[in-house]
Design an enzyme around this catalytic site. Sequence first.
Site, mmCIF file in Angstrom:
data_model
loop_
_atom_site.group_PDB
_atom_site.id
_atom_site.type_symbol
_atom_site.label_atom_id
_atom_site.label_comp_id
_atom_site.label_asym_id
_atom_site.label_seq_id
_atom_site.Cartn_x
_atom_site.Cartn_y
_atom_site.Cartn_z
ATOM 1 N N LYS A 1 -26.846 50.063 -6.236
ATOM 2 C CA LYS A 1 -26.938 51.034 -7.334
ATOM 3 C C LYS A 1 -27.797 52.216 -6.900
ATOM 4 O O LYS A 1 -28.837 52.031 -6.255
ATOM 5 C CB LYS A 1 -27.541 50.317 -8.551
ATOM 6 C CG LYS A 1 -27.556 51.134 -9.832
ATOM 7 C CD LYS A 1 -28.060 50.264 -10.982
ATOM 8 C CE LYS A 1 -28.105 51.012 -12.302
ATOM 9 N NZ LYS A 1 -28.566 50.139 -13.406
ATOM 10 N N SER B 1 -25.736 50.090 -17.386
ATOM 11 C CA SER B 1 -25.650 51.272 -16.558
ATOM 12 C C SER B 1 -25.168 50.992 -15.127
ATOM 13 O O SER B 1 -24.818 51.927 -14.414
ATOM 14 C CB SER B 1 -27.014 51.947 -16.502
ATOM 15 O OG SER B 1 -27.963 51.076 -15.907
ATOM 16 N N SER C 1 -28.209 45.909 -18.023
ATOM 17 C CA SER C 1 -27.309 46.666 -17.143
ATOM 18 C C SER C 1 -26.729 45.898 -15.971
ATOM 19 O O SER C 1 -25.858 46.423 -15.279
ATOM 20 C CB SER C 1 -28.017 47.900 -16.620
ATOM 21 O OG SER C 1 -28.058 48.847 -17.634
HETATM 22 N N1 GLN Z 1 -28.101 49.935 -22.408
HETATM 23 C C1 GLN Z 1 -29.504 49.795 -22.230
HETATM 24 C C2 GLN Z 1 -30.169 51.144 -22.273
HETATM 25 O O1 GLN Z 1 -29.478 52.097 -22.377
HETATM 26 C C3 GLN Z 1 -29.833 49.084 -20.951
HETATM 27 C C4 GLN Z 1 -29.738 49.920 -19.749
HETATM 28 C C5 GLN Z 1 -30.259 49.224 -18.528
HETATM 29 O O2 GLN Z 1 -30.392 48.005 -18.484
HETATM 30 N N2 GLN Z 1 -30.557 50.007 -17.507
HETATM 31 O O3 GLN Z 1 -31.338 51.261 -22.217
#
Ligand code: GLN
Length: 537
Positions: free
Chosen positions: A81, A156, A180
């Site tokens: 990532k 994400s 995510s």
């Molecule tokens: N959807 C969650 C957020 O927007 C988690 C994102 C993540 O785990 N990076 O914060």
Amino acid sequence: MNTLQFEQYTALELGRLIQSRQVSSPELTRAFLQRMKEGASFHAYITETAEFALQQAEAVQTRLDAGEVLSPLAGVPAAVKDNICTKGIRTTAGSKMLESFVPPYDAAVMERFAAAGSVLLGKTNLDEFAMGSTSETSYFGPVRNPWDGTRSPGGSSGGSAAAVSGGLAAWALGSDTGGSVRQPCSFCNLSGIKPTYGSLSRYGLIAYASSFDQIGTMGRDILDAAAALDLISEKPLGLASVYASDSLGNIADVSAASASAPFAGLRIGLPEDWLQGADSEVKDAVLAAAKTMEAAGAAIVPLHLPELDAAVPAYYVIACAEASSNLARYDGVRYGHRAADAKDLQDVFVTSRTEGFGPEVKRRILLGSFVLSAGHYDAYYKKALEARCRIAAAFDRAFSACDCILAPAAPTVAPQLTGTFGSQNTSAGNAASRSGSASPQDPLALYKADLYTVPANLAGIPAVSVPCGFSAEGLPIGLQLMGKAWSEPLLVRTAALWQQLTDYHKQRPLRDPAQRGHGTNAEVSERTSAAKGGAAK
Ligand code: GLN
């Protein structure tokens, strides 16, 4: 081995093929690089590192040929990532702010990645600064789900999920601040592990919300994700060596379970009222999984966890508060985007941040600054911290009654891409021509959809996501298992036993990306019938 079919293999199987000299790491790497070209329409990668990958593959092959004993995944190509720093390789966090940032150091996990003989295919697309759930807030454009190109792969870590699911990498690293790793795995029929908070170094992970941020692993099945976790762990738990077995027998030895009742002795918590927040197809798949585990010897323990109702608001207050502080460092002075024609220092700060951040990041910085401000701190931030403590205490109580908790990973299957950003590739030139002024979806609705993933981050506990079924449309559904801190071996073992009982994880999206791009009815029905074949054995 026919390298054209390599995406049918798990990463551990590919590792074994390398060890037994049936394929070399450079051969495999070239095959994946070819596949990345074919699958370019997924927009899974922001930066591809073909030359570097081939150098790493040659180097690891030399080490293996010299008899060096490396990880079971040595030489198997992987994706990382793009919020994990890679020395000398651009790391953008999906943001214009870091569009040309080349880290002068490797993240701690990347040092181990290299030492273990891994091969880096590229850096994967993500929501900007990992803020989002659909991979649509990326400055570089949205990622497409290999199961249906009109849908989001989740977020994400959507680029990592699309890469592994589409056969553009054998396994991947993601980060999980509020789900995510687990939610994209659920949307793409992969297995993922969010380990115990703090079990892996955050050094070199671009900060979003530091008290939640956790690097995690994604694979075609739970054993791949476990082997990947061992590979990047400072103190490997031996997950790969203990569980990398094709036979129930070996796993059963470890679990002291009998082959006819492999789940015997395991107490699985089922918070049925919490499950009501999921779509009926998702809820039914999770309840069916509980039944299958019960039939295989598990004791199902009903749980009531009303404290979790506060999880989403508490998470978003704390995550935004931490984000507003973490992102203060992007000031246009030290590194990152700098406005071209700023009049004075104040203007450098304001214009660089105005130009460099997208709308979702700005929304969170504003919300975070608000909840931390003197007049509102007690009403929001302190309250959220209290809710966090209550949630952690509720989990503590639950884990005295059960060994792990079963839940969906997400309340729905993969949603449609909103199309706000249109169709584009990941090239910076294209991205620069987009305004990025609109929000991809209703933000509040997206926040609420994190209900099943954020509790584990609030409590710092480990959780895994594994495939557990398909919707009527043939889209993957994910099952989540949560355990107390440091219970990764138990979670991996339980997920591995689940895998022994089911075929869901073996289903792959259609191979030809050109066919997959539009998700026609014919393809969907083809997938649905494949899905039916994947029901519990
Ligand atoms: N959807 C969650 C957020 O927007 C988690 C994102 C993540 O785990 N990076 O914060």
